[in-house]
Design a protein around this motif. Sequence first.
Motif, PDB file in Angstrom:
ATOM      1  N   SER A 149       0.903  -1.352  -0.063  1.00 28.09           N
ATOM      2  CA  SER A 149       0.017   0.017   0.005  1.00 28.09           C
ATOM      3  C   SER A 149       0.782   1.453  -0.043  1.00 28.09           C
ATOM      4  O   SER A 149       0.439   2.131  -0.605  1.00 28.09           O
ATOM      5  CB  SER A 149      -0.940  -0.134   1.287  1.00 28.09           C
ATOM      6  N   SER A 234     -10.695  -5.988  -9.878  1.00 32.03           N
ATOM      7  CA  SER A 234     -10.022  -4.759 -10.086  1.00 32.03           C
ATOM      8  C   SER A 234     -10.498  -3.930 -11.350  1.00 32.03           C
ATOM      9  O   SER A 234     -10.395  -2.850 -11.569  1.00 32.03           O
ATOM     10  CB  SER A 234      -8.370  -5.334 -10.334  1.00 32.03           C
ATOM     11  N   PHE A 237     -12.909  -2.001  -9.656  1.00 31.49           N
ATOM     12  CA  PHE A 237     -12.671  -0.774  -8.832  1.00 31.49           C
ATOM     13  C   PHE A 237     -11.915   0.099  -9.760  1.00 31.49           C
ATOM     14  O   PHE A 237     -11.903   1.315  -9.288  1.00 31.49           O
ATOM     15  CB  PHE A 237     -11.665  -1.717  -7.744  1.00 31.49           C
ATOM     16  N   TRP A 281      -5.708   1.012   4.649  1.00 36.07           N
ATOM     17  CA  TRP A 281      -6.435  -0.202   4.475  1.00 36.07           C
ATOM     18  C   TRP A 281      -5.179  -1.169   4.317  1.00 36.07           C
ATOM     19  O   TRP A 281      -5.423  -2.288   4.581  1.00 36.07           O
ATOM     20  CB  TRP A 281      -7.194  -0.139   3.292  1.00 36.07           C
ATOM     21  N   ARG A 291      -7.029 -10.117   3.869  1.00 32.91           N
ATOM     22  CA  ARG A 291      -6.986  -9.032   2.942  1.00 32.91           C
ATOM     23  C   ARG A 291      -8.547  -8.990   2.058  1.00 32.91           C
ATOM     24  O   ARG A 291      -8.881  -7.963   1.513  1.00 32.91           O
ATOM     25  CB  ARG A 291      -5.895  -8.992   2.019  1.00 32.91           C
ATOM     26  N   THR A 294     -10.984  -7.140   3.970  1.00 33.00           N
ATOM     27  CA  THR A 294     -10.491  -5.721   3.968  1.00 33.00           C
ATOM     28  C   THR A 294     -11.188  -5.275   2.639  1.00 33.00           C
ATOM     29  O   THR A 294     -11.774  -4.102   2.492  1.00 33.00           O
ATOM     30  CB  THR A 294      -9.219  -5.481   4.073  1.00 33.00           C
ATOM     31  N   LEU A 295     -10.958  -6.015   1.433  1.00 32.20           N
ATOM     32  CA  LEU A 295     -11.557  -5.540   0.277  1.00 32.20           C
ATOM     33  C   LEU A 295     -13.129  -5.504   0.241  1.00 32.20           C
ATOM     34  O   LEU A 295     -13.604  -4.522  -0.577  1.00 32.20           O
ATOM     35  CB  LEU A 295     -10.962  -6.359  -0.904  1.00 32.20           C
ATOM     36  N   SER A 331     -12.109   4.937   0.292  1.00 37.47           N
ATOM     37  CA  SER A 331     -12.280   3.388  -0.286  1.00 37.47           C
ATOM     38  C   SER A 331     -11.853   3.243  -1.659  1.00 37.47           C
ATOM     39  O   SER A 331     -11.181   2.475  -2.340  1.00 37.47           O
ATOM     40  CB  SER A 331     -13.738   2.766   0.041  1.00 37.47           C
ATOM     41  N   TRP A 335      -7.648   1.008  -2.363  1.00 40.92           N
ATOM     42  CA  TRP A 335      -7.882  -0.398  -2.448  1.00 40.92           C
ATOM     43  C   TRP A 335      -6.767  -1.124  -3.121  1.00 40.92           C
ATOM     44  O   TRP A 335      -6.340  -2.103  -2.920  1.00 40.92           O
ATOM     45  CB  TRP A 335      -8.816  -0.826  -3.339  1.00 40.92           C
ATOM     46  N   PHE A 339      -4.875  -4.905  -2.866  1.00 39.79           N
ATOM     47  CA  PHE A 339      -5.182  -5.659  -4.074  1.00 39.79           C
ATOM     48  C   PHE A 339      -3.906  -6.302  -4.550  1.00 39.79           C
ATOM     49  O   PHE A 339      -3.950  -7.745  -4.581  1.00 39.79           O
ATOM     50  CB  PHE A 339      -5.980  -4.984  -5.240  1.00 39.79           C
ATOM     51  N   GLU A 342      -2.671  -9.056  -2.134  1.00 45.90           N
ATOM     52  CA  GLU A 342      -3.509 -10.311  -1.961  1.00 45.90           C
ATOM     53  C   GLU A 342      -3.079 -11.103  -3.318  1.00 45.90           C
ATOM     54  O   GLU A 342      -3.212 -12.296  -3.393  1.00 45.90           O
ATOM     55  CB  GLU A 342      -4.962  -9.868  -2.200  1.00 45.90           C
ATOM     56  N   LEU A 402     -15.628 -10.839  -4.912  1.00 45.15           N
ATOM     57  CA  LEU A 402     -14.728 -11.096  -3.729  1.00 45.15           C
ATOM     58  C   LEU A 402     -15.543 -12.264  -3.067  1.00 45.15           C
ATOM     59  O   LEU A 402     -14.525 -13.320  -2.384  1.00 45.15           O
ATOM     60  CB  LEU A 402     -14.486  -9.996  -2.955  1.00 45.15           C
TER      61      LEU A 402
END
Length: 413
Positions: A149, A234, A237, A281, A291, A294-295, A331, A335, A339, A342, A402
Amino acid sequence: MNQQTAPSPAPSLPPSPPPQVGIALLATTLVLAFSSLVALFPSAIAPTLADSLGVSTATVGIQVSLIFGGAMLTSLVGGPLTRRYGPCRVSQLALGLLGGGAALLTLPSLATFALASLIAGLGYGLTNPSASLLLFRVTPRHRQGLVFSLKQTGVPLGGVLAGLVAPALALAIGWQAALGCLFLVAVIGILLLQVQRHHWDRERDPRTPWLTTPLAGLQVVWQRPALRYLALLSLCFSAIQLSVSAFTVALLVEDLGVGLVVAGATMSAVQVFGIIGRVLWGLVGDILDDRLITLMGLACLSAGSGLAIATMDADWPRWTMVAVLCLMSLSALGWNGVFMAEITRLAPAERVADAAGGCLVLTYSGVLVGLPLLGALHGLFGSYTALFGLLAGLALVGLGFLLKARRAIAAPG
């Protein structure tokens, strides 16, 4: 009595020492920030560049699409290329392409402008596969979310630098000389990275084919259901993220009657909260050690704030408008690092770079396809508030992916 002991196995290649984490994080963040700076530099001086090229400022904006088009191409081969030459060498190649693209932009021709944007995009697409493999190797698993991140803050950092530096340099030394400075920065970066090449590229495999296996990354992703659903997430997002960045000012000015100065300041706040979100995050994902959860929380927060924005009207207090938009930014723009971390957890250890490249093909597709499509839908609905309602729906689609990813991980075999 002589006691014989079994011969100890040959020592395997030791992991990179802990200090390498900080150095690798700094290097990958700066490379990513430079890629974002090069990508957004022309947009930051669009009026001047448009006059020199004899086109409209809207035409200059097409450059972003060309950048991501080039990034998609190299994302296809970024994984095997990184395994063949090593993450350091590929990062140097990325800087070379980015700097070369910036240098080519100095030629006042529409054809070279398009070619230069595509070349810079090729460099942009190589940054994340190489960074993912390097950080995966040197970062402890329980810190990967935060580290990835922090690395991803390079994207908004490059955008901030473009807004601050590009116009000032163009006024001081001319837009062509300003772009030439980017080439010099790329050369300096290549030389500095060379210091670490012995450490970072020692596990490279020169026998790895890369040009003959352009779909290797996509195959890694598609053959593993959890990675496949993460990549599809993704796509959703990334479309939400770019829409929030692209449409916030228009939403405030055209739909809600906010002045341009206040709208611009709100846009800056939105970007700042995006940076905060990326770090926050990543830390949350590490603390929870989950994670995907979290997502999921990010998807719910994006959906809820998107629906709130859809109900906005001009009677809302200004501070409430700003607060809700910043909440969505937390948010929708935060992300990426979770991502990317993960991906490294779900991918086979020897195919991390391939998986990152394969997932990013869909991520960039969300930008290329999603943003124009949402812009066209705005023309159909006639308001940006309605468009943010659609973004809420897109976030819920991402939540569905997810949930599928989580079920795929839990499935036996």
